[in-house]
Design an enzyme around this catalytic site. Structure first.
Site, PDB file in Angstrom:
ATOM      1  N   SER A 103       0.825  -1.174  -0.119  1.00 10.87           N
ATOM      2  CA  SER A 103      -0.131   0.011  -0.057  1.00 10.87           C
ATOM      3  C   SER A 103       1.039   1.280   0.019  1.00 10.87           C
ATOM      4  CB  SER A 103      -0.821   0.052   1.300  1.00 10.87           C
ATOM      5  OG  SER A 103      -0.091   0.398   2.248  1.00 10.87           O
ATOM      6  N   LYS A 104       0.080   2.633  -0.221  1.00  9.53           N
ATOM      7  CA  LYS A 104       1.004   3.441  -0.613  1.00  9.53           C
ATOM      8  C   LYS A 104       1.802   3.846   0.786  1.00  9.53           C
ATOM      9  CE  LYS A 104      -0.693   5.420  -4.671  1.00  9.53           C
ATOM     10  NZ  LYS A 104      -1.816   5.689  -5.247  1.00  9.53           N
TER      11      LYS A 104
END
Ligand code: GLU
Length: 293
Positions: free
Chosen positions: A266-267
């Site tokens: 995920s970012k």
């Protein structure tokens, strides 16, 4: 013999500038780029910045820097969704005019409370393929006079697709052609499993689902190459394409990269960011090897 002109293959990478790109994005961008090159087609870039509260110019600049460092070149101009809100609005209005969407007034908190009350008895509320509870039927079943009264009062609302009606209007069972790393071949779409999906929110003029089908059509995308996390969303995209009379691209949903904890990247996981790799002095070739290319 008459030569039938073949449509030029067009691929796109469509990141949202709401965080730094991670290795999963690198995989997606490189696959799109290389598949386009092999097919003698174009590689396009689309900035999916509908959510103006989370997308920033700095993250957008980071996308260009990371992709350039990876050695990728894309066709200009880049399409930025925030510059095309009227196009999504027009698509929404087509569906409003045909009675296929309805104004949805329940807040997130109200839906959550409703689901919690229902599940307190040990029953389970139906959920979509991402695990989100389906939207309750209240607003869909609301009478027209009451609907108009609420709209006129200026109360905040979203627009949701009346899934049952939409499927009836679309007619024949929908499917798509898939060549990715999961199920392959002709895939039967199951849009019903998503319930009454949101097409425009009170705080954003379009949704991912609506803008992605409009943009893929406007940009003449023939091949959609993206992560397997969007495999099931394709059912909604096929339904919207059918309702709006848009062409059907081919789909390729690629494997996802997992973090050391076994979860999808995920970012927020800075350590797997492309920029971080760059800062540590690694080369694009090493990065390609690391992601199994
Ligand atoms: N903007 C989406 C994302 O960053 C990708 C959408 C798509 O490829 O259809 O996950």
């Amino acid at each position: 013999m008459i030569e039938i002109p073949r449509q030029k293959p067009k691929f796109r990478f469509a990141p949202s500038p709401n965080g730094p790109l991670h290795l999963g994005h690198a995989l997606s961008a490189i696959l799109n780029h290389d598949m386009a090159a092999r097919a003698g087609g174009d590689f396009l870039l689309r900035i999916e910045d509908i959510d103006q509260t989370r997308c920033t110019p700095d993250f957008e600049a980071g996308i260009y820097a990371d992709l350039s460092w990876l050695g990728l070149r894309w066709q200009e101009p880049v399409r930025r969704q925030s510059e095309h809100f009227p196009a999504y609005q027009q698509a929404l209005e087509t569906l409003v005019d045909r009675g296929l969407v309805y104004p949805a007034f329940l807040t997130r908190g109200e839906v959550k409370a409703r689901v919690a009350a229902f599940e307190a008895d040990g029953k389970s509320w139906p959920r979509d393929p991402d695990g989100t509870p389906l939207y309750p039927p209240d607003d869909r079943e609301r009478g027209n006079a009451e609907r108009q009264r609420l709209l006129a009062s200026g109360v905040k609302h979203a627009w949701r697709l009346d899934m049952e009606k939409a499927l009836a209007v679309a007619g024949e069972p929908l499917c798509w052609r898939e060549s990715g790393d999961g199920e392959k071949g002709l895939i039967a779409a199951d849009a019903a499993s998503w319930g009454d999906v949101v097409l425009s929110r009170s705080d954003a003029p379009s949704s991912y689902h609506l803008s992605v089908v409009v943009d893929d059509a406007v940009q003449g995308i023939t091949h959609v190459v993206r992560g397997l996390d969007l495999f099931h969303a394709t059912s909604i995209h096929r339904l919207l394409q059918t309702l709006l009379g848009l062409p059907e691209p081919l789909y390729h949903h690629h494997r996802l990269l997992l973090g050391s904890d076994g979860r999808k990247l995920s970012k927020s996981m800075g350590d797997t960011g492309i920029a971080e790799w760059r800062r540590q002095g690694l080369s694009p070739t090493e990065l390609r090897r690391r992601i199994g290319l």
